[in-house]
Design an enzyme around this catalytic site. Structure first.
Site, PDB file in Angstrom:
ATOM      1  N   ARG A 188      13.629  35.297  35.615  1.00  0.00           N
ATOM      2  CA  ARG A 188      13.730  33.839  35.632  1.00  0.00           C
ATOM      3  C   ARG A 188      12.733  33.304  34.614  1.00  0.00           C
ATOM      4  NH1 ARG A 188      10.910  31.720  40.413  1.00  0.00           N
ATOM      5  NH2 ARG A 188       9.431  31.182  38.814  1.00  0.00           N
ATOM      6  N   HIS A 244      11.152  28.023  39.238  1.00  0.00           N
ATOM      7  CA  HIS A 244      12.131  28.229  40.314  1.00  0.00           C
ATOM      8  C   HIS A 244      13.098  27.049  40.375  1.00  0.00           C
ATOM      9  CE1 HIS A 244      13.876  29.040  44.214  1.00  0.00           C
ATOM     10  NE2 HIS A 244      13.468  27.867  44.635  1.00  0.00           N
ATOM     11  N   TYR A 263       1.279  30.941  39.390  1.00  0.00           N
ATOM     12  CA  TYR A 263       1.361  32.273  39.999  1.00  0.00           C
ATOM     13  C   TYR A 263       1.800  33.384  39.056  1.00  0.00           C
ATOM     14  CZ  TYR A 263       6.260  30.736  40.483  1.00  0.00           C
ATOM     15  OH  TYR A 263       7.528  30.258  40.236  1.00  0.00           O
TER      16      TYR A 263
HETATM   17  C1  LIG Z   1      16.760  30.339  55.044  1.00  0.00           C
HETATM   18  C2  LIG Z   1      15.912  29.724  53.977  1.00  0.00           C
HETATM   19  N1  LIG Z   1      14.585  29.984  53.969  1.00  0.00           N
HETATM   20  C3  LIG Z   1      13.810  29.438  52.994  1.00  0.00           C
HETATM   21  C4  LIG Z   1      14.351  28.637  52.033  1.00  0.00           C
HETATM   22  C5  LIG Z   1      13.475  28.042  50.922  1.00  0.00           C
HETATM   23  N2  LIG Z   1      13.754  28.724  49.661  1.00  0.00           N
HETATM   24  C6  LIG Z   1      14.532  28.142  48.728  1.00  0.00           C
HETATM   25  S1  LIG Z   1      14.719  29.117  47.371  1.00  0.00           S
HETATM   26  C7  LIG Z   1      13.778  30.338  48.039  1.00  0.00           C
HETATM   27  C8  LIG Z   1      13.518  31.613  47.271  1.00  0.00           C
HETATM   28  C9  LIG Z   1      14.756  32.411  47.006  1.00  0.00           C
HETATM   29  O1  LIG Z   1      14.479  33.481  46.144  1.00  0.00           O
HETATM   30  P1  LIG Z   1      15.598  34.437  45.626  1.00  0.00           P
HETATM   31  O2  LIG Z   1      16.467  34.875  46.737  1.00  0.00           O
HETATM   32  O3  LIG Z   1      14.924  35.501  44.842  1.00  0.00           O
HETATM   33  O4  LIG Z   1      16.508  33.522  44.669  1.00  0.00           O
HETATM   34  P2  LIG Z   1      16.104  32.783  43.289  1.00  0.00           P
HETATM   35  O5  LIG Z   1      15.775  31.366  43.639  1.00  0.00           O
HETATM   36  O6  LIG Z   1      14.962  33.523  42.700  1.00  0.00           O
HETATM   37  O7  LIG Z   1      17.322  32.825  42.443  1.00  0.00           O
HETATM   38  C10 LIG Z   1      13.300  29.956  49.293  1.00  0.00           C
HETATM   39  C11 LIG Z   1      12.413  30.789  50.132  1.00  0.00           C
HETATM   40  C12 LIG Z   1      15.736  28.364  52.095  1.00  0.00           C
HETATM   41  N3  LIG Z   1      16.348  27.600  51.205  1.00  0.00           N
HETATM   42  N4  LIG Z   1      16.502  28.942  53.071  1.00  0.00           N
END
Ligand SMILES: Cc1ncc(C[n+]2csc(CCOP(=O)(O)OP(=O)(O)O)c2C)c(N)n1
Ligand SMILES: [Mg+2]
Length: 392
Positions: A286, A290, A299
């Protein structure tokens, strides 16, 4: 494992001269067909011996490059719109274009995709107007496209939930008898590295495996779940988790559009043939934040980002097209101009998106409504009317 060997059809006993075993690519066990320098690798072997290759025409190579550039430009425009207060939030795909265009173009018309909130590149490949997700992030609609028409489900913010939806859908496809041949249906579920720690994703792995669902789990490992690095999710390469659930897993260079296409096409065909699920780990990065509400400098260090910029998915495709003389000089300028014009058009349309009537939130709850919902709508309308003539 009870099912057949999905690699058998494409496996050969002797490797061709320019075949590269995945483990020898510098990154561990990474399927790659295009190096960061733009050199083509004829064939690459997956961990189970499956042989991956692509055979595109020059026109198709040019098309993939065009997709990558357009998708990046439209994404950059959306980020700019958020910065100017026109969107509430934006989740950029910067750096992940090849994983998304490669897998998105590997889908056949009948295949169904279940995205997260970041799959703007796959959405583009499905032929959906790129303005659609901007309505969602502007807060004026729920996304707007018809999942059945485009075979692309709605964005899902709840991490990992769409893998369960995809598993249920894929089980339904099998029960309807729509697998078992070259024209069968397959399903793909997108999720991130962080999502692999969710119960939903692991439950999906179990169900898809034991019911032999025609499903491809496509994990974009972009190294972070917001600020949490990969080492807080796993001690083994993510693709190897598949083995414990009883289906094949493969790690592909997610910054290589050709390898992403080849690996996804193979996994989809395996699924549509009735040979069950598989896991693809698209190893990528990425390059941006985010979302627009995140500050990645808190970080991670700049040198890490710079190291990944050297593996840019668009730069390597450009180098390949140039070295192979697949394009003439005017091509890159023409693509850039198209991207510029489409992003200007996108901006113009976003700025004129009307605010919705508050009462419209009742419109798409059920396909045929309900008495209770009608009552709620009536009460809400009355409440809104109570403001008429006041300053509020
Ligand atoms: C069930 C749930 N827990 C927490 C969140 C908050 N949250 C949004 S994005 C994220 C990180 C996701 O990371 P990843 O699966 O690696 O996907 P990326 O955003 O890096 O594409 C979190 C914890 C959420 N949306 N849903
Ligand atoms: Mg991630």
């Amino acid at each position: 494992m009870a099912k057949g060997d999905p690699g058998a059809a494409t496996r050969s006993k002797r490797a061709a001269p320019r075949t590269r075993r995945a483990a020898a690519t510098g990154e561990p066990e990474l399927v790659q067909l295009l190096t960061p320098e733009g050199e083509r690798i004829e064939t690459a072997l997956g961990p189970d011996g499956t042989e991956y290759r692509v055979d595109f025409t020059d026109e198709e190579y040019r098309g993939l490059y065009r997709d990558l550039v357009l998708v990046r430009k439209l994404d950059a425009e959306a980020t700019a719109l958020q910065r100017q207060g026109e969107l509430g939030l934006w989740a950029s795909l910067l750096g992940q274009e090849a994983a998304q265009v490669g897998s998105g173009r590997a889908l056949r018309a009948q295949d169904m995709a279940f995205p997260t909130y970041r799959e703007h590149g796959v959405l583009y490949c499905r032929g959906i107007d790129p303005i659609m997700p901007l309505g969602l992030f502007r807060g004026v609609d729920q996304g707007g496209w018809d999942p059945n028409e485009f075979k692309f489900n709605m964005y899902t913010i709840v991490i990992g939930a769409q893998t369960l939806h995809a598993t249920g859908y894929a089980m339904g496809v099998a029960m309807d008898g729509k697998t078992g041949g070259a024209d069968g249906e397959a399903v793909i579920a997108y999720f991130g590295d962080g999502a692999t720690s969710q119960g939903d994703v692991n439950e999906s792995f179990v169900w898809a495996s034991v019911f032999n669902a025609p499903l491809v789990f496509f994990c974009q490992n972009n190294q972070y779940a917001i600020s949490e690095p990969l080492e807080r999710q796993t001690r083994v390469p993510l693709y190897r988790r598949a083995g414990g659930f009883g289906f094949p897993g493969v790690r592909v260079d997610g910054n290589d559009v050709l390898a992403s296409y080849a690996v996804t096409r193979h996994a989809l065909d395996t699924a549509r043939n009735g040979e069950g699920p598989s896991l693809i780990e698209a190893y990528t990065y990425r390059m941006g934040a985010h979302t627009t509400s995140d500050d990645p400098t808190r970080y991670r260090i700049a040198s890490e980002v710079e190291a990944w910029q050297a593996k840019d998915p668009i730069a390597r495709m450009k180098a390949f097209l140039t070295k192979q003389k697949i394009v003439d000089e005017s091509f890159f300028a023409e693509v850039d101009e198209q991207a510029r014009a489409e992003s200007v058009h996108l901006r113009e349309r976003v700025l004129t998106m009307p605010d919705p009537q508050p009462v419209s939130m009742f419109d798409h709850v059920y396909p045929h409504g309900s008495a209770e919902l009608d009552e709620q709508r009536a009460r809400f309308s009355q409440y809104m009317e109570s403001f008429e003539g006041s300053a509020h």
